[in-house]
Design a protein around this motif. Structure first.
Motif, mmCIF file in Angstrom:
data_model
loop_
_atom_site.group_PDB
_atom_site.id
_atom_site.type_symbol
_atom_site.label_atom_id
_atom_site.label_comp_id
_atom_site.label_asym_id
_atom_site.label_seq_id
_atom_site.Cartn_x
_atom_site.Cartn_y
_atom_site.Cartn_z
ATOM 1 N N LEU A 13 31.765 71.228 47.709
ATOM 2 C CA LEU A 13 32.882 72.223 47.428
ATOM 3 C C LEU A 13 33.371 72.010 46.121
ATOM 4 C CD1 LEU A 13 34.861 71.361 50.981
ATOM 5 C CD2 LEU A 13 33.709 73.614 50.142
ATOM 6 N N TRP A 45 35.674 73.800 55.859
ATOM 7 C CA TRP A 45 34.235 73.750 55.342
ATOM 8 C C TRP A 45 33.609 72.647 55.854
ATOM 9 C CZ3 TRP A 45 31.000 77.291 54.382
ATOM 10 C CH2 TRP A 45 31.533 78.436 53.715
ATOM 11 N N ARG A 66 40.534 74.172 51.789
ATOM 12 C CA ARG A 66 38.791 74.590 51.990
ATOM 13 C C ARG A 66 38.376 73.119 52.611
ATOM 14 N NH1 ARG A 66 36.691 74.649 46.843
ATOM 15 N NH2 ARG A 66 34.929 75.925 47.408
ATOM 16 N N SER A 67 38.714 71.963 52.548
ATOM 17 C CA SER A 67 38.021 70.873 53.227
ATOM 18 C C SER A 67 38.349 71.120 54.606
ATOM 19 C CB SER A 67 38.412 69.555 52.506
ATOM 20 O OG SER A 67 40.071 69.429 52.396
#
Length: 380
Positions: free
Chosen positions: A25, A51, A47-48
């Protein structure tokens, strides 16, 4: 945008996989037992969560310090910038754990941290009365390890293994995070066939499809931090837009799951539809001894029964023998079997190319890996 110390928690044995995902990422990270720490802004939090396929939760580290006494725990917690995270009406329960620490009473530690946060907030918000706690939810954790207190806020809500597609599950479901890890430990590529001969409620085939089409595992669920006013709605909208743009919905997949139990097959089909794959993943009722295929250079990933219950042992050992018999001729296939049975190789009839220790919940297991021939002119 702020800068936060972010912790991705991990099941034992999966830390290296979670760390690779974090680096993919774009974030540098440090790896410790059960946790991967990295720095990032609000976008990194979004995002973490969206994803990371193999992480359990995403937490913000508010502070870390040594605490040998309750006074020390109180004062050092109170000194942390809680107003940066918690609005005046925040709902903030405190959970805790303590390992090898002088402050071993978890309930006392929780109460002290709660009181310290309240005192800090009273000063900041100029309040004398109790807080109503009818706003956004912030779960605080105080974790003591060898007298070091790490204080975090959970950003995920439900654990990241809750992808949102599992309408039903069997008796001993494999966590989605571990299923994804099993696939990521193989040499599978989306243009190769993939089979799970013990599919249960379909978790491994569905996770393979998500990986094969590069679909973010958290795309179809909500996270508790989406309701926090200091993370702009645009941050989440942009993160979801990025995930949608990176998905390859056109990627054709050859994924099959089978199970001896027709109820499980039906459940797997329903979960596959819920995940958005319709009948792209093929499910069928079948015993492993009846397995045949004309395909080559595929990958088999299976989590068969371990034979830990009384009365199951002999049947499971016979099944391992059957498995060895039908898989023996698949020299171009790579086969990965997860089991706690330490005699698996004996019954299967062949020593593994490699073994990897993993934990399925609290059960210590091994991933037995049998590597097949590589496809011609393909770099793995």
């Amino acid at each position: 945008m702020g800068n936060y110390q972010i912790i991705a928690t991990s099941a034992m044995g999966l830390e290296a996989l979670v760390a690779k995902e974090v680096r993919d990422l774009g974030y540098e990270c440090e790896v410790e037992n059960g946790k991967i720490t990295f720095s990032g802004d609000e976008t990194a939090i979004a995002r973490s969560n969206l994803w990371l396929r193999t992480a359990d939760r995403i937490k913000i580290k508010v502070g870390e310090f040594k605490a040998y006494t309750f006074d020390e725990l109180f004062e050092k917690t109170k000194a942390l910038p809680w107003e940066k995270y918690l609005p005046e009406n925040a709902e903030f329960p405190v959970i805790g754990k303590s390992v090898k620490s002088k402050l071993f009473s978890v309930s006392d530690c929780q109460a002290i941290v709660k009181k310290a946060v309240v005192e800090r907030m009273k000063i900041h918000y100029k309040r004398n009365s109790w807080f109503e706690e009818n706003g956004s939810f912030f779960r605080i954790e105080v974790a003591l390890l060898k007298d070091v207190a790490t204080i975090t806020i959970d950003t995920s809500g439900q654990g990241l293994h809750k992808r949102g597609y599992r309408a039903e599950q069997g008796e001993a479901p494999l966590k989605e995070t571990l299923a994804a890890a099993l696939i990521m430990l193989t040499n599978w590529k989306p243009d190769r066939p993939f089979i799970d001969p013990f599919c249960g409620s379909g978790t491994i085939p569905i996770e393979a499809a998500l990986i094969g089409q590069n679909i973010a595992p958290g795309f179809n669920r909500d996270f508790v931090s989406e309701s926090w006013d200091w993370i702009p709605k645009k941050v989440w909208a942009d993160a979801r837009e990025e995930a949608d743009s990176l998905a390859n919905y056109e990627q054709l997949l050859e994924i099959t799951g089978s199970d001896i139990d027709h109820r499980m097959v039906k459940m797997a089909q329903e979960n596959s539809f819920e995940a958005g794959f319709g009948d792209m993943i093929k499910f069928k009722q079948m015993q492993v001894k009846d397995f045949t295929t004309n395909l080559e250079y595929g990958v088999i990933v299976g989590n068969p029964p371990y034979g830990e219950r009384i009365g199951e042992k002999k049947a499971v050992e016979q099944m391992y023998k059957d498995m060895g018999g039908v898989f023996h001729s698949l020299d171009t296939w790579s086969i990965y079997i997860l089991t706690s049975n330490e005699e698996f190789e004996k019954f299967y009839g062949k020593p593994a190319t490699k073994k990897r220790k993993l934990f399925n919940g609290s059960i210590r297991t091994d991933l037995y890996q049998y590597w097949g021939k590589r496809p011609p002119k393909q770099q793995d």
